[in-house]
Design an enzyme around this catalytic site. Structure first.
Site, PDB file in Angstrom:
ATOM      1  N   SER A  10      69.233  49.440 -10.618  1.00 31.12           N
ATOM      2  CA  SER A  10      68.488  48.718  -9.614  1.00 31.12           C
ATOM      3  C   SER A  10      68.683  47.253  -9.983  1.00 31.12           C
ATOM      4  O   SER A  10      68.546  46.887 -11.151  1.00 31.12           O
ATOM      5  CB  SER A  10      67.006  49.059  -9.701  1.00 31.12           C
ATOM      6  OG  SER A  10      66.236  47.995  -9.138  1.00 31.12           O
ATOM      7  N   ASP A  37      67.355  47.641  -3.842  1.00 34.20           N
ATOM      8  CA  ASP A  37      65.978  48.001  -3.469  1.00 34.20           C
ATOM      9  C   ASP A  37      65.537  47.089  -2.327  1.00 34.20           C
ATOM     10  O   ASP A  37      65.151  45.942  -2.549  1.00 34.20           O
ATOM     11  CB  ASP A  37      65.041  47.832  -4.666  1.00 34.20           C
ATOM     12  CG  ASP A  37      65.209  48.953  -5.667  1.00 34.20           C
ATOM     13  OD1 ASP A  37      65.482  48.678  -6.840  1.00 34.20           O
ATOM     14  OD2 ASP A  37      65.072  50.125  -5.258  1.00 34.20           O
ATOM     15  N   HIS A  68      68.330  51.323  -0.739  1.00 34.21           N
ATOM     16  CA  HIS A  68      67.097  52.120  -0.809  1.00 34.21           C
ATOM     17  C   HIS A  68      66.122  51.436   0.120  1.00 34.21           C
ATOM     18  O   HIS A  68      65.512  50.425  -0.232  1.00 34.21           O
ATOM     19  CB  HIS A  68      66.600  52.154  -2.256  1.00 34.21           C
ATOM     20  CG  HIS A  68      65.300  52.895  -2.415  1.00 34.21           C
ATOM     21  ND1 HIS A  68      64.595  52.860  -3.607  1.00 34.21           N
ATOM     22  CD2 HIS A  68      64.569  53.654  -1.574  1.00 34.21           C
ATOM     23  CE1 HIS A  68      63.504  53.597  -3.489  1.00 34.21           C
ATOM     24  NE2 HIS A  68      63.456  54.081  -2.249  1.00 34.21           N
ATOM     25  N   GLY A 144      57.802  49.949  -5.005  1.00 36.58           N
ATOM     26  CA  GLY A 144      57.378  48.575  -4.725  1.00 36.58           C
ATOM     27  C   GLY A 144      57.764  47.609  -5.814  1.00 36.58           C
ATOM     28  O   GLY A 144      58.058  46.440  -5.538  1.00 36.58           O
ATOM     29  N   GLY A 146      59.669  47.097  -9.973  1.00 30.78           N
ATOM     30  CA  GLY A 146      60.314  47.636 -11.161  1.00 30.78           C
ATOM     31  C   GLY A 146      59.364  47.571 -12.345  1.00 30.78           C
ATOM     32  O   GLY A 146      58.277  47.005 -12.263  1.00 30.78           O
ATOM     33  N   ASP A 179      64.371  57.651  -9.521  1.00 28.34           N
ATOM     34  CA  ASP A 179      64.249  56.204  -9.552  1.00 28.34           C
ATOM     35  C   ASP A 179      62.831  55.830  -9.944  1.00 28.34           C
ATOM     36  O   ASP A 179      61.866  56.210  -9.287  1.00 28.34           O
ATOM     37  CB  ASP A 179      64.557  55.660  -8.147  1.00 28.34           C
ATOM     38  CG  ASP A 179      64.426  54.166  -8.046  1.00 28.34           C
ATOM     39  OD1 ASP A 179      64.610  53.642  -6.932  1.00 28.34           O
ATOM     40  OD2 ASP A 179      64.121  53.508  -9.062  1.00 28.34           O
ATOM     41  N   GLY A 180      62.759  55.093 -11.083  1.00 31.47           N
ATOM     42  CA  GLY A 180      61.454  54.582 -11.497  1.00 31.47           C
ATOM     43  C   GLY A 180      61.114  54.998 -12.908  1.00 31.47           C
ATOM     44  O   GLY A 180      60.894  56.184 -13.162  1.00 31.47           O
TER      45      GLY A 180
END
Ligand code: DX5
Length: 228
Positions: A10, A37, A68, A144, A146, A179-180
């Site tokens: 990202s 993102d 995304h 929303g 990182g 993701d995340g």
């Protein structure tokens, strides 16, 4: 058969004043693709990349781009991000009244479609569009920003999505992305649950040994742990 492990950054933690240099550095570091993102300040509280920003970075790397789309109106925005050079568009199921039609429209633009599921959204949401997409993104944070903590309770959902894909005989056509909060201490759990595309932002940029080390380390951990 399943698709290979892929490591994608990202670019949220990157230096936005020199995105051309940043995407070149990511390609040199060995990532497989780049995830942008895209946030509209409505679907999620943050506001990030318009299509022109991505288009400006496009000429600096040959890597595939995916957008995304963390936006309330993916149908309105999709064409602009394909024109900007994104070959895959990830839409959120939660933002699509007519998800099947949205995926068909993205394919008609010559891009591949993928569907993201927020932590509260069940895996079954994608059951009837699996034939239209090449990836399911199981969010392991609430979207929303990182730098958030990995939500380990998403691992059974990752496994459920992977098993749904396998049961339909689509293991060589549909990826499972997470993701995340993906980093050295969390990537094995996600890969063991069936994720083969792993998005990392903070973990790449905070590695003291640099981007290339982070990419190599994360790839090795994911490949060692992956289970279809
Ligand atoms: C959430 C974002 C982040 C980002 C990755 O909306 O999509 O998940 O890509 O952030 P890290 O890897 O720093 O958790």
């Amino acid at each position: 058969m399943t698709l290979p492990i892929q490591i994608s950054p990202s670019v949220l933690p990157a230096d936005f004043s020199k995105l051309g240099d940043e995407v070149r550095a990511l390609e040199d570091a060995g990532v497989d693709l780049i995830q942008w993102d895209v946030m509209d300040g409505q679907f999620v509280p943050n506001l990030t990349f318009g299509p022109d920003v991505i288009a400006a970075a496009r000429k600096h790397t040959s890597l595939p781009f995916e957008a995304h789309l963390m936006v309330l109106t993916p149908d309105v925005m999709a064409a602009r991000y394909v024109e900007a050079g994104c070959s895959r568009l990830i839409v959120h199921a939660e933002a699509c009244t007519h998800l099947h039609r949205t995926c068909e429209n993205i394919r008609s633009m010559g891009a591949t479609a993928a569907v993201a599921l927020n932590p509260h959204t069940p895996a079954s949401t994608v059951e009837h569009v699996l034939d239209l997409i090449d990836m399911v993104l199981v969010m392991t944070v609430n979207p929303g920003f990182g730098g958030q903590a990995y939500i380990q309770t998403m691992e059974p959902k990752i496994r459920e999505v992977r098993d749904m894909i396998t049961a339909r005989g689509l293991g060589d056509a549909v990826n499972v992305e997470v993701d995340g909060g993906i980093g050295p201490s969390t990537i094995a759990g996600a890969a063991a649950a069936g994720a083969n595309v792993l998005i990392a932002g903070s973990a790449l940029y905070r590695d003291p040994k640099g981007l290339a080390h982070a990419v190599t380390d994360l790839r090795a951990r994911a490949e060692a742990a992956f289970s279809a």
